[in-house]
Design a protein around this motif. Structure first.
Motif, PDB file in Angstrom:
ATOM      1  N   GLU A 209     -48.230 -40.310 -35.930  1.00 26.55           N
ATOM      2  CA  GLU A 209     -48.680 -40.387 -34.539  1.00 26.55           C
ATOM      3  C   GLU A 209     -50.185 -40.643 -34.494  1.00 26.55           C
ATOM      4  OE1 GLU A 209     -47.682 -37.047 -32.158  1.00 26.55           O
ATOM      5  OE2 GLU A 209     -45.517 -37.431 -32.182  1.00 26.55           O
TER       6      GLU A 209
ATOM      7  N   PRO B   3     -45.828 -39.027 -25.844  1.00 29.49           N
ATOM      8  CA  PRO B   3     -45.357 -39.777 -27.016  1.00 29.49           C
ATOM      9  C   PRO B   3     -43.826 -39.848 -27.074  1.00 29.49           C
ATOM     10  CG  PRO B   3     -46.202 -37.618 -27.663  1.00 29.49           C
ATOM     11  CD  PRO B   3     -46.554 -37.785 -26.230  1.00 29.49           C
TER      12      PRO B   3
ATOM     13  N   VAL C 274     -46.565 -43.993 -31.890  1.00 32.01           N
ATOM     14  CA  VAL C 274     -45.722 -43.391 -32.930  1.00 32.01           C
ATOM     15  C   VAL C 274     -45.204 -44.519 -33.810  1.00 32.01           C
ATOM     16  CG1 VAL C 274     -43.727 -41.956 -33.406  1.00 32.01           C
ATOM     17  CG2 VAL C 274     -45.065 -41.562 -31.327  1.00 32.01           C
TER      18      VAL C 274
END
Length: 502
Positions: A197, A180, A207
């Protein structure tokens, strides 16, 4: 469960990389990585020690949750085979392997093209030999997914309404990233950010961040910048806020100095609004607008000079598509203009003129007093005359000598009286001080002046006679010759100059 699987993979890797006792081994890279859509190679080499062994077959396998799945095989007799779902994306790097050359099986590196997230796993390269048996090693393949970054306004237009409330104005999103991303905001606008998220089924993470502010006139046209950091890469994007708000109204033109008969005055209604103001309306509280007013757009023009009728509270209503707001100004009309002073206090013209007249009068009196004082000073200095008061004799400047009660005649004296080389103090009469005499600082006697070069005569004490240089006529009798350092007296005696001047 995942931790247990990782433990077994590491343990198996250590075991496979351990060298064989007879010198045969399989070499691979410990790990490889690539992004989705890339091409990556998985290296596999067979080290054939002594005595050499015969390679019967090479097999590539994918390790999934402890079980093995065949990917590709190479056999000297049967050739090369790639199994689904890798058939169109996996191949052996060296063509010799496909040509079934026995020695070519010592390098069985495979190539992945159009890498997928599902390709991430541990891969085993296994050699089957005779008579040594099987030799194998393992490589870990990691697949990264570069995210898609996007920034946008939550709405094309943001409306600041009453009552005011906070709301998200911009969104920054990094979608389908593996691992991420990290999102930050760069702006001078005061607000707060939220973060969320979401893990997707394919292993990627999305995200999302919203920036929340209180919409107002001040937030209009402010810049928001979103910074997304993914591994060593950095992405930025910006938006400009478009906030719509009611008009902010201010009336200009009244300077606090509207006096009778002042010409060319006006009031202007200035409004800051988004979208712009479409309608302006003027009114006068507790009354109607004067007849001599002309309205053009947002300005009131007052025709003719100012009168008391123009005083009052003027109101301007400004309207746009969001709403209507008002502004007002209190107009006061004075009889005379108002002038500011150095203290910041304002005074009318009438008081201002009176002050000037008073100031001029005071200044004139002070100047006259100074002139009188100066005149008296000079007159007093001129009135100071020689008024000696000796106990026995007085020095009077004249044209000759005289005894008491008579004027003896003397022969004419030369104009320039010569003295022997005495000191300067002997050549000058002593300065006279005391009541009626010269002050020490009033006059300095010059030994070369005409008065000191004249002869002296004496007057007995008690006489009070006025002598005029123009009327006195002296008759000099012949006298015996006197030494240069002696001075004749009225009683017929002579004394030295030194005694005379003492």
């Amino acid at each position: 469960m995942a931790m247990l699987a990782t433990f077994w993979i590491v343990l198996l890797t250590i075991a496979l990389n351990a060298p064989a006792g007879n010198g045969q081994s399989v070499q691979t890279d410990p790990s490889k990585s690539g992004f989705v859509g890339d091409t990556v190679e998985l290296r596999c080499l067979f080290i054939n020690g002594k005595p050499p062994v015969k390679i019967s077959q090479v097999t590539w396998q994918k390790l999934i949750n402890g079980s093995k799945q065949n990917v590709a095989t190479a056999n000297p007799a049967l050739g090369v085979s790639v199994l689904p779902p890798f058939k169109d994306r996996v191949s052996f790097k060296h063509p010799a392997v496909r040509q079934r050359t026995p020695s070519s099986l010592e390098d069985t590196t495979i190539v992945f093209t159009n890498l997928r997230l599902s390709d991430e796993a541990a891969y085993i390269c296994e050699y089957t030999t005779f008579p040594a048996g099987n030799r194998e090693n393992m490589v870990n393949l990691t697949v990264f997914a570069r995210p898609v970054t996007k920034m946008s306004l939550t709405s094309p237009t943001i409306v600041a309404r009453t009552p005011k409330r906070k709301m998200p104005v911009a969104t920054c999103m990094s979608a389908n990233g593996k691992p991420p991303s990290v999102i930050k905001w760069d702006t001078t606008l005061k607000g707060e950010a939220t973060f969320q998220e979401t893990r997707n089924p394919n292993g990627t993470v999305t995200v999302r961040s919203n920036y929340i502010v209180l919409p107002s006139r001040e937030t209009h046209r402010q810049k928001l910048t979103c910074i997304v950091t993914y591994r060593a890469e950095r992405f930025t994007d910006s938006v400009i806020l478009n906030v719509q708000y009611e008009p902010e109204v201010k009336i200009e033109g009244f300077d606090g100095n509207w006096y009778l008969n002042r010409p060319n005055v006006q009031l202007t209604c200035n409004a800051d609004a988004n979208p712009p103001v479409t309608v302006y309306q003027w009114k006068l509280l507790n009354g109607s607008l004067p007849n001599n007013i002309e309205i053009k757009n947002n300005t009131l023009f007052f025709k003719g000079p100012v009168t008391y009728e123009l005083g009052g509270t003027y109101v301007c209503d400004a309207t746009n598509s969001i709403g209507t707001r008002s502004g007002l100004v209190e107009v006061n009309v004075t009889e005379f203009p108002i002038f500011p002073t150095h203290t910041g206090r304002e005074i009318p013209l009438e008081q201002h003129s009176s002050g000037i007249a008073i100031g001029c009068a005071v200044g004139g009196v002070a100047l006259l007093a100074a002139a009188i004082a100066l005149l008296v000073f000079f007159l007093r200095r001129r009135q100071r005359t020689f008024k000696g008061d000796y106990s026995t004799k007085k020095h009077v400047f004249g044209n000759g000598y005289s005894k008491a009660g008579g004027m003896p005649a003397h022969p004419p004296m030369p104009k320039n009286l010569q003295y022997p080389d005495d000191s300067d103090d002997e050549k000058k009469p002593a300065q006279i001080s005391g009541p009626g005499g010269f002050e020490g600082g009033d006059r300095d006697f010059d030994g070369n002046s005409e008065d000191l070069k004249r002869p002296y005569f004496t007057v007995d004490e008690g006489e009070s006679r006025d002598y005029d240089e123009r009327t006195l006529a002296f008759q000099y009798d012949p006298e015996p010759e006197i030494a240069d350092d002696m001075v004749s007296q009225t009683d017929g005696s002579v004394i030295s100059k030194k005694e005379w001047y003492v």
